[in-house]
Scaffold this motif. Structure first.
Motif, PDB file in Angstrom:
ATOM      1  N   THR A  59     -38.142 -17.365 -19.542  1.00 43.25           N
ATOM      2  CA  THR A  59     -39.330 -16.545 -19.294  1.00 43.25           C
ATOM      3  C   THR A  59     -39.445 -15.439 -20.332  1.00 43.25           C
ATOM      4  O   THR A  59     -40.529 -15.169 -20.866  1.00 43.25           O
ATOM      5  CB  THR A  59     -39.263 -15.937 -17.883  1.00 43.25           C
ATOM      6  N   CYS A  60     -38.315 -14.802 -20.630  1.00 46.64           N
ATOM      7  CA  CYS A  60     -38.317 -13.753 -21.643  1.00 46.64           C
ATOM      8  C   CYS A  60     -38.640 -14.321 -23.022  1.00 46.64           C
ATOM      9  O   CYS A  60     -39.449 -13.775 -23.770  1.00 46.64           O
ATOM     10  CB  CYS A  60     -36.960 -13.050 -21.643  1.00 46.64           C
ATOM     11  N   ARG A  61     -38.031 -15.460 -23.360  1.00 43.51           N
ATOM     12  CA  ARG A  61     -38.209 -16.034 -24.701  1.00 43.51           C
ATOM     13  C   ARG A  61     -39.636 -16.494 -24.947  1.00 43.51           C
ATOM     14  O   ARG A  61     -40.104 -16.533 -26.099  1.00 43.51           O
ATOM     15  CB  ARG A  61     -37.237 -17.200 -24.883  1.00 43.51           C
ATOM     16  N   ALA A  62     -40.345 -16.815 -23.863  1.00 43.68           N
ATOM     17  CA  ALA A  62     -41.717 -17.282 -24.028  1.00 43.68           C
ATOM     18  C   ALA A  62     -42.613 -16.215 -24.654  1.00 43.68           C
ATOM     19  O   ALA A  62     -43.659 -16.525 -25.224  1.00 43.68           O
ATOM     20  CB  ALA A  62     -42.288 -17.711 -22.682  1.00 43.68           C
ATOM     21  N   SER A  63     -42.187 -14.955 -24.552  1.00 40.13           N
ATOM     22  CA  SER A  63     -42.981 -13.870 -25.131  1.00 40.13           C
ATOM     23  C   SER A  63     -42.657 -13.627 -26.597  1.00 40.13           C
ATOM     24  O   SER A  63     -43.286 -12.782 -27.237  1.00 40.13           O
ATOM     25  CB  SER A  63     -42.741 -12.581 -24.344  1.00 40.13           C
ATOM     26  N   CYS A  64     -41.661 -14.342 -27.129  1.00 40.86           N
ATOM     27  CA  CYS A  64     -41.212 -14.091 -28.501  1.00 40.86           C
ATOM     28  C   CYS A  64     -42.077 -14.861 -29.493  1.00 40.86           C
ATOM     29  O   CYS A  64     -42.248 -16.073 -29.384  1.00 40.86           O
ATOM     30  CB  CYS A  64     -39.759 -14.524 -28.672  1.00 40.86           C
ATOM     31  N   ALA A  65     -42.598 -14.158 -30.481  1.00 41.15           N
ATOM     32  CA  ALA A  65     -43.408 -14.787 -31.528  1.00 41.15           C
ATOM     33  C   ALA A  65     -43.472 -13.849 -32.715  1.00 41.15           C
ATOM     34  O   ALA A  65     -43.120 -12.676 -32.630  1.00 41.15           O
ATOM     35  CB  ALA A  65     -44.805 -15.103 -31.014  1.00 41.15           C
ATOM     36  N   GLY A  66     -43.901 -14.383 -33.843  1.00 43.32           N
ATOM     37  CA  GLY A  66     -44.108 -13.526 -35.005  1.00 43.32           C
ATOM     38  C   GLY A  66     -42.857 -13.342 -35.834  1.00 43.32           C
ATOM     39  O   GLY A  66     -41.846 -14.028 -35.683  1.00 43.32           O
ATOM     40  N   ASP A  67     -42.924 -12.371 -36.753  1.00 42.52           N
ATOM     41  CA  ASP A  67     -41.854 -12.170 -37.718  1.00 42.52           C
ATOM     42  C   ASP A  67     -40.555 -11.690 -37.083  1.00 42.52           C
ATOM     43  O   ASP A  67     -39.489 -11.839 -37.663  1.00 42.52           O
ATOM     44  CB  ASP A  67     -42.301 -11.155 -38.789  1.00 42.52           C
ATOM     45  N   SER A  68     -40.629 -11.067 -35.896  1.00 38.39           N
ATOM     46  CA  SER A  68     -39.427 -10.521 -35.264  1.00 38.39           C
ATOM     47  C   SER A  68     -38.902 -11.467 -34.183  1.00 38.39           C
ATOM     48  O   SER A  68     -38.400 -11.030 -33.160  1.00 38.39           O
ATOM     49  CB  SER A  68     -39.722  -9.147 -34.659  1.00 38.39           C
ATOM     50  N   ALA A  69     -39.038 -12.784 -34.421  1.00 37.77           N
ATOM     51  CA  ALA A  69     -38.657 -13.763 -33.400  1.00 37.77           C
ATOM     52  C   ALA A  69     -37.194 -13.607 -32.997  1.00 37.77           C
ATOM     53  O   ALA A  69     -36.858 -13.652 -31.810  1.00 37.77           O
ATOM     54  CB  ALA A  69     -38.922 -15.176 -33.905  1.00 37.77           C
TER      55      ALA A  69
END
Length: 543
Positions: free
Chosen positions: A438-448
């Motif tokens: 659930t937390c990882r689903a919010s990860c995107a972009g250059d700071s993955a």
């Protein structure tokens, strides 16, 4: 309780006689007691602090339920009280007070001493005298191992773990718990741990690899750093959570029970210890969570009688923690353990201080009803563990005392731990899936990578999965292994910091060790940009 001397005290009443003819041969009247008496002064004290263990069939080797029983043991009892052995209670009250304390005040000790010195008079029973408190616990769930176990007499201290038979088919909210020991004479203490669904295979493997009921365990269950949800030592009463606060058990979970059997206390009999729970009808506004604070880097040199190990855990999160209890843990070399809060402004507050650690009396400690210790962002926990690794303090194995050796962290009998579990209360949010996913689903972009690293603090075991998936033999980011190795020490420290006090791994590393974190994050962002790590990370399951 078992440390009491078993000598019996004698009570002699001397009767004088008058030599007048009228009274010759008549018994002299017993003088009226003017000091403390059993029924007026001692029975309330004994009921409150002693009878929970010292009753027929209880954990203690003798009962203290009648005036005659207490009078017979009075001299030995006084000696144990004055020596600080009884009642058994480890925390220093100068630090703070807890629920269900077993402490005698100075006034109570003086009263007991005066009563003993006066010959232990019984006095007259009264209708108003206090009765021993017995809590009626009505269980909604009762769970135990699948079959009884007989403690191994070749091990004076037999530590055994058992998978419990309760199957939580749906989300359950616990309102209270109690442990009912089977073989009371041998069961010394009990700890019950929650096993989330993703750990069940590991639990079954441990059970299958050991003959007989359960499996041998010592410092923990062998299933990671999940804190105990229920603890029992002789004398403990049923535990009830505050109204509106529950212990949350996710659907599909199991429980494992660790029991310490003391086979020197009595001849073992088949034991089937039971754990009982009261439940709420549905979700509650607040739930209890447990955070492990582990100093994995302890190094205790051979021969060092005063080895002090200190570790701090900083709340780098954005929300305060509301702490309602603690459960410190060491092994047999431990001498003292202390947990303090160090405020961002420099102020200090004691959470627990056990100046004379005894592994045999470990338990969890709950703050007084309604009491909260708020750990604001920027505040720290300081965990201090003191060990005696001298030649005189070595354990005895097979009748021979071992030679001192360097000792580090581990779950084995001859290893050590410097560990504290903090119990926090937080608002309940119904889980929408795996915490890490659930937390990882919010990860995107250059700071993955930074986001994924912060998500590793979503559960105590996420890091155990994520790091091998990224950097293992078939890891998806092996090109960054050199940078990961350079950052390894800081990564481990920050992960334990995040799990123990809040905040993310990346947040901690960027603050504490930017010189190794920045190259690692730069490399990892490049490796993860094309989504090549998505499948590998999806294999990780957190609680």
């Amino acid at each position: 309780m078992r440390g009491w001397m078993l000598g019996l005290g004698a009570l002699a009443l001397l009767a004088g006689c008058d030599d007048t003819d009228d009274d010759k041969g008549a018994p002299a009247p017993v003088p009226e007691a003017t000091g403390p008496t059993f029924h007026a002064d001692i029975k309330p004290l004994v009921n409150a602090q002693c009878v929970s263990c010292h009753h027929e069939g209880g954990a203690a080797p003798f009962a203290l339920e009648t005036a005659e029983q207490v009078a017979a043991m009075a001299p030995a009892a006084l000696a144990s009280i004055e020596a600080g052995r009884m009642p058994p209670w480890q925390p220093d009250p100068a630090c703070r007070h807890y629920r269900r304390e077993r402490i005698l005040t100075a006034e109570q000790k003086a009263t007991f001493k005066a009563w003993v010195e006066a010959g232990s008079p019984a006095g007259e029973p009264t209708q108003a005298e206090e009765q021993a408190q017995v809590i009626d616990f009505v269980a909604d769930i009762s769970t135990s191992p699948a079959e009884p176990y007989v403690a191994d007499t070749e091990r004076p201290d037999d530590y055994r773990c058992f998978a419990l038979d309760a199957d939580f088919a749906e989300d359950t909210f616990l309102a209270g718990a109690q442990v009912v020991p089977g073989d009371k004479a041998v069961v010394h203490h009990v700890l019950v741990y929650l096993v989330p669904p993703e750990k069940l295979a590991a639990l079954e493997a441990l059970d299958a690899d050991d003959e007989g009921p359960g499996y041998t365990c010592y410092g923990g269950t062998g299933l990671g750093n999940t804190g105990p949800i229920v603890g029992w030592v002789p004398g403990m009463q049923p535990n009830f959570y505050e109204e509106g606060i529950a212990r949350y058990v996710p659907a599909g979970s199991r429980m494992v029970m660790q029991i310490h059997y003391n086979t020197l206390a009595a001849a073992p009999a088949p034991d089937l210890t039971t754990v009982q729970f009261q439940t709420y009808d549905g979700p509650q506004p607040y739930v209890i969570d447990t955070k492990p604070q582990a100093n994995l880097a302890i190094e205790i040199p051979a021969g060092d009688s005063q080895s002090e190990q200190v570790r701090e855990f900083t709340n780098r999160g954005t929300e305060p923690l509301e702490v309602v209890g603690v459960a410190p843990h060491m092994h047999v070399l431990g001498q003292r353990i202390k947990v303090e809060v160090i405020r961002a402004d420099g102020g200090e507050e004691c959470l627990i201080d056990i100046p004379d650690w005894d592994f045999n009396w470990q338990q969890s400690y709950e703050f007084l009803d309604g009491e909260r210790v708020v750990i604001a962002p920027g505040d720290k926990f300081r965990l201090t563990c003191l060990y005696d690794n001298s030649a005189a303090n070595q354990p005895v194995v097979n009748g021979e005392q071992l030679e001192p050796r360097d000792v580090e962290w581990g779950e084995g009998t001859l290893d050590e731990m410097c560990l504290n579990f903090v119990t926090v209360v937080k608002a309940f949010e119904a889980p929408t899936g795996n915490a890490f996913e659930t937390c990882r689903a919010s990860c995107a972009g250059d700071s993955a990578f930074g986001c994924v690293a912060n998500c590793m603090a979503a559960s105590p075991d996420s890091g155990e999965c994520v790091i091998p998936q990224l950097f293992g033999g078939g890891g998806c980011a092996n090109a960054c292994v050199p940078q990961a190795l350079a950052a390894r020490g800081c990564l481990v420290n920050c992960l334990t910091d995040s799990l123990g006090a809040g905040g993310g791994l990346a947040t901690c590393m960027a603050e504490v060790c930017p010189e190794v974190y920045t190259p690692l994050a730069t490399c990892m962002d490049a490796e993860m940009a094309d989504g090549s790590c998505d499948e590998a990370l999806s294999a990780c399951a957190g609680g």
